[in-house]
Design a protein around this motif. Structure first.
Motif, PDB file in Angstrom:
ATOM      1  N   ARG A 141      50.419 -39.097  69.584  1.00 38.27           N
ATOM      2  CA  ARG A 141      51.713 -39.516  69.379  1.00 38.27           C
ATOM      3  C   ARG A 141      52.495 -39.985  70.365  1.00 38.27           C
ATOM      4  O   ARG A 141      53.735 -39.878  70.521  1.00 38.27           O
ATOM      5  CB  ARG A 141      52.410 -38.569  68.452  1.00 38.27           C
ATOM      6  CG  ARG A 141      51.557 -38.354  67.064  1.00 38.27           C
ATOM      7  CD  ARG A 141      52.101 -37.292  66.260  1.00 38.27           C
ATOM      8  NE  ARG A 141      53.381 -38.323  65.540  1.00 38.27           N
ATOM      9  CZ  ARG A 141      54.545 -37.609  65.402  1.00 38.27           C
ATOM     10  NH1 ARG A 141      54.752 -36.276  65.553  1.00 38.27           N
ATOM     11  NH2 ARG A 141      55.431 -38.179  64.839  1.00 38.27           N
ATOM     12  N   ASN A 290      48.076 -43.919  52.109  1.00 38.92           N
ATOM     13  CA  ASN A 290      48.026 -42.992  53.318  1.00 38.92           C
ATOM     14  C   ASN A 290      46.951 -43.398  54.446  1.00 38.92           C
ATOM     15  O   ASN A 290      46.960 -43.407  55.573  1.00 38.92           O
ATOM     16  CB  ASN A 290      47.905 -41.547  52.900  1.00 38.92           C
ATOM     17  CG  ASN A 290      49.025 -40.701  52.341  1.00 38.92           C
ATOM     18  OD1 ASN A 290      49.973 -41.360  52.599  1.00 38.92           O
ATOM     19  ND2 ASN A 290      48.787 -39.771  51.752  1.00 38.92           N
ATOM     20  N   HIS A 294      47.869 -44.335  58.139  1.00 37.03           N
ATOM     21  CA  HIS A 294      47.389 -43.378  58.926  1.00 37.03           C
ATOM     22  C   HIS A 294      46.021 -44.042  59.791  1.00 37.03           C
ATOM     23  O   HIS A 294      45.658 -43.393  60.757  1.00 37.03           O
ATOM     24  CB  HIS A 294      47.143 -42.102  58.542  1.00 37.03           C
ATOM     25  CG  HIS A 294      48.364 -41.514  57.994  1.00 37.03           C
ATOM     26  ND1 HIS A 294      49.476 -41.320  58.904  1.00 37.03           N
ATOM     27  CD2 HIS A 294      48.640 -40.921  56.797  1.00 37.03           C
ATOM     28  CE1 HIS A 294      50.531 -40.778  58.179  1.00 37.03           C
ATOM     29  NE2 HIS A 294      49.995 -40.582  56.904  1.00 37.03           N
ATOM     30  N   ASP A 296      43.622 -45.728  62.417  1.00 39.09           N
ATOM     31  CA  ASP A 296      43.835 -46.319  63.936  1.00 39.09           C
ATOM     32  C   ASP A 296      43.340 -47.673  63.815  1.00 39.09           C
ATOM     33  O   ASP A 296      42.115 -48.085  63.574  1.00 39.09           O
ATOM     34  CB  ASP A 296      42.650 -45.553  64.761  1.00 39.09           C
ATOM     35  CG  ASP A 296      42.937 -45.895  66.198  1.00 39.09           C
ATOM     36  OD1 ASP A 296      43.508 -46.684  66.454  1.00 39.09           O
ATOM     37  OD2 ASP A 296      42.396 -45.083  66.983  1.00 39.09           O
ATOM     38  N   PRO A 336      52.439 -38.806  61.438  1.00 39.46           N
ATOM     39  CA  PRO A 336      51.885 -40.079  61.462  1.00 39.46           C
ATOM     40  C   PRO A 336      51.578 -40.747  62.532  1.00 39.46           C
ATOM     41  O   PRO A 336      52.121 -40.581  63.774  1.00 39.46           O
ATOM     42  CB  PRO A 336      52.913 -40.956  60.658  1.00 39.46           C
ATOM     43  CG  PRO A 336      54.273 -40.457  61.089  1.00 39.46           C
ATOM     44  CD  PRO A 336      54.148 -38.846  61.134  1.00 39.46           C
ATOM     45  N   ARG A 337      50.230 -41.323  62.400  1.00 40.48           N
ATOM     46  CA  ARG A 337      49.828 -41.870  63.823  1.00 40.48           C
ATOM     47  C   ARG A 337      50.650 -43.314  64.173  1.00 40.48           C
ATOM     48  O   ARG A 337      50.818 -43.569  65.286  1.00 40.48           O
ATOM     49  CB  ARG A 337      48.273 -42.341  63.540  1.00 40.48           C
ATOM     50  CG  ARG A 337      47.794 -43.369  64.704  1.00 40.48           C
ATOM     51  CD  ARG A 337      46.173 -43.606  64.506  1.00 40.48           C
ATOM     52  NE  ARG A 337      45.556 -42.507  64.819  1.00 40.48           N
ATOM     53  CZ  ARG A 337      44.955 -41.543  64.172  1.00 40.48           C
ATOM     54  NH1 ARG A 337      44.856 -41.636  62.996  1.00 40.48           N
ATOM     55  NH2 ARG A 337      44.036 -40.751  64.754  1.00 40.48           N
ATOM     56  N   ASN A 338      51.132 -44.060  62.977  1.00 37.13           N
ATOM     57  CA  ASN A 338      51.871 -45.141  63.087  1.00 37.13           C
ATOM     58  C   ASN A 338      53.180 -44.866  62.482  1.00 37.13           C
ATOM     59  O   ASN A 338      53.271 -45.308  61.357  1.00 37.13           O
ATOM     60  CB  ASN A 338      50.882 -46.469  62.344  1.00 37.13           C
ATOM     61  CG  ASN A 338      49.606 -46.250  62.941  1.00 37.13           C
ATOM     62  OD1 ASN A 338      49.151 -46.686  64.237  1.00 37.13           O
ATOM     63  ND2 ASN A 338      48.758 -46.331  62.032  1.00 37.13           N
ATOM     64  N   ALA A 342      54.178 -46.031  58.643  1.00 39.31           N
ATOM     65  CA  ALA A 342      54.716 -45.106  57.703  1.00 39.31           C
ATOM     66  C   ALA A 342      56.107 -44.985  57.166  1.00 39.31           C
ATOM     67  O   ALA A 342      56.584 -45.133  56.045  1.00 39.31           O
ATOM     68  CB  ALA A 342      54.599 -43.581  58.477  1.00 39.31           C
TER      69      ALA A 342
END
Length: 557
Positions: A141, A290, A294, A296, A336-338, A342
């Motif tokens: 993150r 989700n 989430h 990649d 969250p990865r993004n 999100a």
């Protein structure tokens, strides 16, 4: 120098290196950066690939600090490792602990590698390529790829039809942020991070392309973006469709396709007919969206929604981000990865705004007597969710509905997890429950005591031996009236037989040994022994601290 405990074989976080020759510094540093650029771990120097210990070369220094200094000097940025010199059956080895690094670590000559599990299931060290760096930083993150502008994108890559879909969602979804309704296109783009300003010019972000981009532009500028929808009947593929359209369109597309598969099981409860879908609609939405949020977007591979005979599989490229694991899915804060993507989905009402969508998925399954969602097949570069679509347990559903009516509200996910665990295992301790809840033992104990007071569970024993079962009322609601009687009555008989068996093998037994054998508090063990003496099952010898028990002479023969 302490005695070493060495794993049986190599794994993703365990590396063996022989030092008989000895191992040169370049090869040692290469192995260490491979670990640092993956999950971290421990390198055992002086151990062969098969796990046999041959020891460090005699020229190795007696102190580990020189080895740590060499590694720091030969890596960029400097990698800090902890070296412990240990003995294993009189052989000297070095256990080198390597932290997982948020930065990409290189050898000072430019070599960059990472460790992974190869196609043969064995760990291997492979080149770490520049296009993979953003994924690494996103896992920690350190960057939000969804909020980054795309170098070759322009506002002409936005599709007016997709923008109209976006505004329709904002206007018609009751969960959306209505403050977005009256914004101009430019204001809306700024509010949702669909564009950013660079040198006075608006540039589309990855998020902007994903939400309202033209399909042709997404194919060209975001080639990793793809979603597959499949329906399998055994090995037969009944439906296999893919899309690279904008996410707003894909959400509608997946919803439409799922309606034809997500059939209902009906049952009557009093005067009401209740329909139970294969997957509850809100949980289905959370699981799919989700995965879209989430995933990649720097990794190739589609988001996959696959309906099978007894389960639904939802998978997405990209593993769990740093700080999230199978052991804390229910308790960790949302990570969250993004983050920008999100946030946009939350404001559009497409996912739960509290960030607790996983709880919703758990609740929807457990409430209908189905197994908990299964993430166990997830890997470093893939999250894979399996949701059971087997028929609901109607007796369990009725019990839950009865309890919800009694409490005038839905049951928390923790309560449903406990009821499900006790239904499957029959009898559990607070420690067992804590593992199910991903919580501490004191927290689990508090929940269990509260459920005991409410009449949902029954406690047995005290202290460390205290265990819990479902209450008689719950077993009655489940249509298993005899089950509680068997649970409550079997244990004392079993304890008596265990003590007798112990005496046949060992001749005598003391109160503390009974407490350990039967998992009882000393006071309870004493009471049990006293009853057995009165019944003639055993004979008491001595008093107080010297007291011990044997079988009657005839029984001992």
């Amino acid at each position: 120098m302490k005695q070493a405990v060495i794993p049986e074989k190599e794994a993703l976080e365990v590396e063996f290196k022989s030092d008989r020759d000895p191992l040169n510094d370049d090869d040692l540093v290469e192995a260490l950066i491979c670990l640092a650029n993956a999950q971290g771990g421990t390198l055992y120097l002086g151990v062969e690939n098969d796990g046999s210990v041959t020891g460090l070369h005699p020229t190795r220094p007696q102190q580990g600090t020189s080895l740590s200094a060499m590694v720091a000097n030969r890596t960029a940025p400097s990698l800090s490792v902890q070296v412990q010199l240990q003995f294993h059956h009189h052989q000297r080895i070095a256990a080198i602990a390597v932290p997982r690094s948020p930065d990409v670590i290189a050898r000072t000559d430019g070599l960059v590698k990472r460790r992974r599990i190869g196609g043969n299931g064995q760990p291997e060290c492979v080149p770490f390529l520049p296009h993979e760096y953003p994924s690494r930083r996103a896992d920690f993150r350190l960057i939000d790829m969804s909020a980054e502008p795309l170098a070759d994108a322009t506002l002409t890559d936005f599709d007016p039809l997709q923008r109209a879909r976006l505004r329709s969602v904002i206007a018609n979804n009751p969960r959306s942020d209505k403050s977005l309704v009256d914004l101009s296109d430019e204001q809306l783009d700024g509010a949702l991070s669909l564009t950013v300003s660079r040198n006075g010019e608006r540039k589309p972000t990855l998020l902007g392309l994903l939400l309202i981009g033209r399909t042709e532009s997404l194919r060209l500028l975001v080639p990793t973006h793809e979603v597959l929808f499949q329906v399998l009947d055994g090995t037969q593929v009944k439906v296999n469709e893919g899309s690279r359209a904008a996410l707003i369109e894909i959400v509608e597309w997946l919803d439409l396709l799922s309606r034809g598969v997500n059939t209902e099981q009906e049952f009557n409860e009093g005067l009401f007919r209740i329909g139970i879908a294969r997957v509850e609609v809100d949980a289905l939405r959370e699981a799919i969206n989700n995965a879209l949020v989430h995933r990649d977007y720097a990794r190739r591979g589609p988001v996959r929604v696959c309906w099978q005979k007894n389960d639904l599989i939802v998978s997405n490229p990209g593993g769990f981000v740093e700080g999230v694991s199978l052991a804390n899915l229910l308790t960790t804060e949302p990570r969250p990865r993004n983050p920008a993507l999100a946030d946009a989905f939350k404001r559009l009402g497409l996912v739960d705004r509290t960030g607790r969508g996983v709880d919703m998925i758990y609740t929807s399954l457990l409430r209908f007597g189905r197994p908990a969602p299964d993430y166990s097949q997830s890997m470093l570069d893939l999250v894979k969710l399996s949701i059971s679509t087997e028929p609901a347990d109607l007796a369990f559903v009725r019990m839950v509905l009865h309890e919800e009516a009694r409490q005038n509200g839905g049951l928390p996910v923790e309560t449903l997890l406990i009821l499900t665990a006790l239904r499957e295992a029959r009898r559990l301790s607070a420690t067992d429950i804590a593992r199910q809840l991903q919580s501490s033992v004191p927290q689990a104990t508090g929940l269990m005591e509260a459920l005991a007071e409410s009449g949902l569970v029954r406690a047995h024993g005290s202290g460390r031996s205290r265990q819990f079962t479902l209450s008689p009322a719950v077993y009655r609601n489940l249509g298993q009236k005899a089950e509680y009687v068997r649970q409550a009555a079997f244990e004392p008989i079993q304890r008596v037989q265990m003590i007798k068996s112990y005496l046949r093998e060992n001749g005598q037994i003391r109160r503390q040994e009974v407490a350990d054998l039967c998992q009882l508090a000393p006071r309870e063990a004493g009471a049990l022994l006293e009853r057995m003496v009165k019944n003639g099952d055993i004979v008491l010898h001595g008093v107080r601290k010297t007291a011990y028990y044997t079988l009657p002479s005839k029984a001992a023969v």
